[in-house]
Design a protein around this motif. Structure first.
Motif, PDB file in Angstrom:
ATOM      1  N   GLY A   5       1.544 -15.044 -23.745  1.00 21.66           N
ATOM      2  CA  GLY A   5       2.303 -14.269 -23.734  1.00 21.66           C
ATOM      3  C   GLY A   5       2.195 -12.549 -23.568  1.00 21.66           C
ATOM      4  O   GLY A   5       2.747 -11.835 -24.139  1.00 21.66           O
ATOM      5  N   VAL A   6       1.066 -12.908 -22.997  1.00 26.97           N
ATOM      6  CA  VAL A   6       0.443 -11.313 -22.972  1.00 26.97           C
ATOM      7  C   VAL A   6       0.496 -10.988 -21.313  1.00 26.97           C
ATOM      8  O   VAL A   6      -0.181 -12.014 -21.075  1.00 26.97           O
ATOM      9  N   LEU A   7       0.925 -10.048 -20.481  1.00 24.51           N
ATOM     10  CA  LEU A   7       0.930 -10.044 -19.136  1.00 24.51           C
ATOM     11  C   LEU A   7      -0.051  -9.269 -18.936  1.00 24.51           C
ATOM     12  O   LEU A   7      -0.831  -8.516 -19.780  1.00 24.51           O
ATOM     13  N   ARG A   8      -1.057  -9.865 -17.900  1.00 20.32           N
ATOM     14  CA  ARG A   8      -2.283  -9.238 -17.335  1.00 20.32           C
ATOM     15  C   ARG A   8      -2.415  -8.700 -15.719  1.00 20.32           C
ATOM     16  O   ARG A   8      -2.679  -9.659 -15.240  1.00 20.32           O
ATOM     17  N   PRO A   9      -1.590  -7.779 -15.267  1.00 15.23           N
ATOM     18  CA  PRO A   9      -1.274  -7.241 -14.271  1.00 15.23           C
ATOM     19  C   PRO A   9      -2.746  -7.148 -13.076  1.00 15.23           C
ATOM     20  O   PRO A   9      -3.324  -6.596 -13.837  1.00 15.23           O
ATOM     21  N   TRP A  10      -2.886  -7.485 -11.812  1.00 11.61           N
ATOM     22  CA  TRP A  10      -3.926  -7.413 -11.436  1.00 11.61           C
ATOM     23  C   TRP A  10      -3.764  -5.885 -10.276  1.00 11.61           C
ATOM     24  O   TRP A  10      -2.430  -5.291 -10.412  1.00 11.61           O
ATOM     25  N   VAL A  11      -4.679  -5.752 -10.131  1.00 13.41           N
ATOM     26  CA  VAL A  11      -4.817  -3.781 -10.616  1.00 13.41           C
ATOM     27  C   VAL A  11      -6.100  -3.628  -8.928  1.00 13.41           C
ATOM     28  O   VAL A  11      -6.973  -4.092  -9.279  1.00 13.41           O
ATOM     29  N   CYS A  12      -5.950  -2.654  -7.653  1.00 12.30           N
ATOM     30  CA  CYS A  12      -6.794  -2.181  -7.412  1.00 12.30           C
ATOM     31  C   CYS A  12      -6.115  -1.259  -6.905  1.00 12.30           C
ATOM     32  O   CYS A  12      -5.500  -0.728  -6.015  1.00 12.30           O
ATOM     33  N   ASN A  13      -7.115  -0.037  -7.581  1.00 10.18           N
ATOM     34  CA  ASN A  13      -6.495   1.201  -6.919  1.00 10.18           C
ATOM     35  C   ASN A  13      -7.790   2.355  -6.343  1.00 10.18           C
ATOM     36  O   ASN A  13      -8.257   2.245  -7.357  1.00 10.18           O
ATOM     37  N   THR A  14      -7.634   3.428  -5.710  1.00 10.74           N
ATOM     38  CA  THR A  14      -8.283   4.047  -5.214  1.00 10.74           C
ATOM     39  C   THR A  14      -7.655   5.661  -5.651  1.00 10.74           C
ATOM     40  O   THR A  14      -7.376   5.853  -5.034  1.00 10.74           O
ATOM     41  N   GLU A  63       0.811  -1.079  -0.346  1.00  9.18           N
ATOM     42  CA  GLU A  63      -0.032   0.343  -0.051  1.00  9.18           C
ATOM     43  C   GLU A  63       1.081   0.978  -0.260  1.00  9.18           C
ATOM     44  O   GLU A  63       1.567   1.192   0.645  1.00  9.18           O
ATOM     45  N   TYR A  64       0.627   2.751  -1.013  1.00  9.48           N
ATOM     46  CA  TYR A  64       1.072   3.223  -0.275  1.00  9.48           C
ATOM     47  C   TYR A  64       0.323   5.187  -0.848  1.00  9.48           C
ATOM     48  O   TYR A  64      -1.513   4.378  -1.931  1.00  9.48           O
ATOM     49  N   ARG A  65       0.825   6.171  -1.035  1.00 11.13           N
ATOM     50  CA  ARG A  65      -0.407   6.890  -0.494  1.00 11.13           C
ATOM     51  C   ARG A  65       1.075   8.284  -1.818  1.00 11.13           C
ATOM     52  O   ARG A  65       1.796   8.089  -1.239  1.00 11.13           O
ATOM     53  N   MET A  66      -0.027   8.868  -2.422  1.00 11.04           N
ATOM     54  CA  MET A  66       1.174  10.038  -3.058  1.00 11.04           C
ATOM     55  C   MET A  66      -0.205  11.176  -3.052  1.00 11.04           C
ATOM     56  O   MET A  66      -1.505  10.551  -3.865  1.00 11.04           O
TER      57      MET A  66
END
Length: 116
Positions: free
Chosen positions: A97-106, A1-4
Motif C-alpha cells: 500500500g505504499v508507493l515508492r517512486p523512482w527518482v534521479c535528479n541532479t 527531462e526538464y530544467r528549472m
C-alpha cells in the motif's frame, strides 16, 4: 527531462540543512510525516534516507541516496539524488500500500554574491 531555475533568498548552508538535518525536515516540509537515515553514520557528501509522505489516501515513501560534491574554488555544489543505490546499505522492503517512486535528479547550487 526538464530544467528549472529557482532563486532561494537564503544562505546556501541554510538551504541545504533542511534536507540533511532530519529533525528539521518536518518543520521545513510539513507534508513529510517521518524521516530517517539508513545505515550508520552518514557523511555530508554521501547519505541515504527515507521520507514518508501521506498524499490524500495514499502513502508515498521516498528512499534516496544523496551524493554531493563541493567546489570551494568557484563556490558551487553539485547534488545527485537517486532512488537506486548499491553498497552495503540497502533500502527497507517495500510495504504493501505504499508507493515508492523512482527518482534521479541532479541539482547545481550556485550561491549569489556581491549583491547580485
Amino acid at each position: 527531462e526538464y530544467r528549472m531555475t529557482v532563486e532561494v533568498d537564503a544562505p546556501l548552508a541554510e538551504s541545504l540543512s533542511t534536507g540533511h538535518e532530519m529533525d528539521l525536515v518536518p518543520q521545513a516540509q510539513p507534508s513529510v510525516s517521518s524521516a530517517y537515515f539508513l545505515g550508520d553514520k552518514n557523511s555530508g557528501s554521501n547519505f541515504k534516507f527515507v521520507f514518508l509522505m501521506p498524499v490524500l489516501f495514499l502513502k508515498t515513501e521516498l528512499v534516496l541516496e544523496i551524493i554531493r560534491h563541493q567546489d570551494r574554488k568557484f563556490g558551487y555544489l553539485v547534488e545527485i539524488a537517486r532512488s537506486e543505490f548499491g553498497g552495503d546499505v540497502q533500502p527497507p522492503a517495500k510495504r504493501w500500500g505504499v508507493l515508492r517512486p523512482w527518482v534521479c535528479n541532479t541539482n547545481v547550487w550556485i550561491p549569489r554574491g556581491n549583491g547580485q
